[in-house]
Write a protein that holds these residues in place. Structure first.
Motif, PDB file in Angstrom:
ATOM      1  N   PHE A  14      -3.828  -4.818   7.241  1.00 30.32           N
ATOM      2  CA  PHE A  14      -4.696  -5.147   6.106  1.00 30.32           C
ATOM      3  C   PHE A  14      -5.279  -3.921   5.405  1.00 30.32           C
ATOM      4  O   PHE A  14      -5.456  -3.929   4.196  1.00 30.32           O
ATOM      5  N   TYR A  15      -5.633  -2.894   6.183  1.00 29.44           N
ATOM      6  CA  TYR A  15      -6.392  -1.782   5.614  1.00 29.44           C
ATOM      7  C   TYR A  15      -5.663  -0.451   5.569  1.00 29.44           C
ATOM      8  O   TYR A  15      -6.268   0.563   5.244  1.00 29.44           O
ATOM      9  N   SER A  17      -3.783   0.895   3.522  1.00 25.14           N
ATOM     10  CA  SER A  17      -3.791   1.546   2.209  1.00 25.14           C
ATOM     11  C   SER A  17      -5.067   2.377   2.005  1.00 25.14           C
ATOM     12  O   SER A  17      -5.126   3.204   1.103  1.00 25.14           O
ATOM     13  N   LEU A  18      -6.088   2.142   2.822  1.00 23.86           N
ATOM     14  CA  LEU A  18      -7.334   2.905   2.692  1.00 23.86           C
ATOM     15  C   LEU A  18      -7.372   4.128   3.619  1.00 23.86           C
ATOM     16  O   LEU A  18      -8.331   4.879   3.611  1.00 23.86           O
ATOM     17  N   TYR A  65     -14.195  -1.481   8.045  1.00 26.19           N
ATOM     18  CA  TYR A  65     -13.649  -2.151   6.852  1.00 26.19           C
ATOM     19  C   TYR A  65     -13.630  -3.658   7.053  1.00 26.19           C
ATOM     20  O   TYR A  65     -13.973  -4.429   6.156  1.00 26.19           O
ATOM     21  N   LEU A  69     -15.249  -6.305   4.633  1.00 23.54           N
ATOM     22  CA  LEU A  69     -14.388  -7.107   3.746  1.00 23.54           C
ATOM     23  C   LEU A  69     -13.853  -8.402   4.377  1.00 23.54           C
ATOM     24  O   LEU A  69     -13.408  -9.304   3.669  1.00 23.54           O
ATOM     25  N   LEU A  71     -11.117  -9.302   5.717  1.00 24.26           N
ATOM     26  CA  LEU A  71      -9.779  -9.761   5.311  1.00 24.26           C
ATOM     27  C   LEU A  71      -9.034 -10.449   6.458  1.00 24.26           C
ATOM     28  O   LEU A  71      -8.370 -11.463   6.252  1.00 24.26           O
TER      29      LEU A  71
END
Lengths: 109, 109
Positions: A14-15, A17-18, A65, A69, A71
């Motif tokens: 999910f994360y 990309s960060l 995160y 968030l 997610l």
């Protein structure tokens, strides 16, 4: 440990990309390809401790995160509702229940 | 300008948990409460230019988060599918189409 690995795999999914390219590489080797800390250290010519510290920090970031968030949490909630929808779509005369599930799905947004 | 305001409102909604308290305050005054840059500057005893720069930087950050995580984009896609589901759930004998939409919803995850 399997449970933590599964959770980290999802959070990474999910994360990622960060994350920085380096964080992504270490996590990917460790969690997706099941490399040991020693093997990753060798690959990058750094100490085992440095790899360990980087991965621990990244795990903390991923959990932060998720705290912000949600997610992964929402994904699991939606999966349950979608499974319920599938079930209901197979039987007839369940229109009301179907509509209730659709409403729940909408509320989740 | 309305279109940008609407988009920023959504992006702020999705990603505000990743902003600093100061960024959150300025954005909230500017986009949600419709304060002018001058009014926010007065409130915080800083220059109008400083408020402007901060808001512009925050807007860029929100767009970067969206580029990476696509939360707003996926939200819009799900909204369309949920609307379609609602429609189909009202009529009978549309089970196959209903199942197709459920599959699309699942693929979006």
């Amino acid at each position: 440990m399997l449970e933590k690995t599964t959770r980290m795999n999802y959070l990474f999914d999910f994360y990622q990309s960060l994350l920085t390219p380096k964080q992504k590489s270490y996590m990917s080797y460790y969690y997706l390809d099941d490399f040991s800390l020693g093997e990753i250290a060798e690959e990058y010519h750094i100490s085992r401790q440095a790899v360990y510290d980087n991965i621990k920090r990244t795990e903390t970031m991923l959990e932060e995160y998720e705290e912000k968030l949600l997610l992964f949490h929402k994904f699991l909630e939606r999966q349950k509702l979608i499974a319920k929808l599938k079930e209901l779509s197979l039987v007839s005369n369940e229109k009301e229940e179907l509509q209730e599930v659709i409403q729940l799905l909408e509320k989740l947004e």
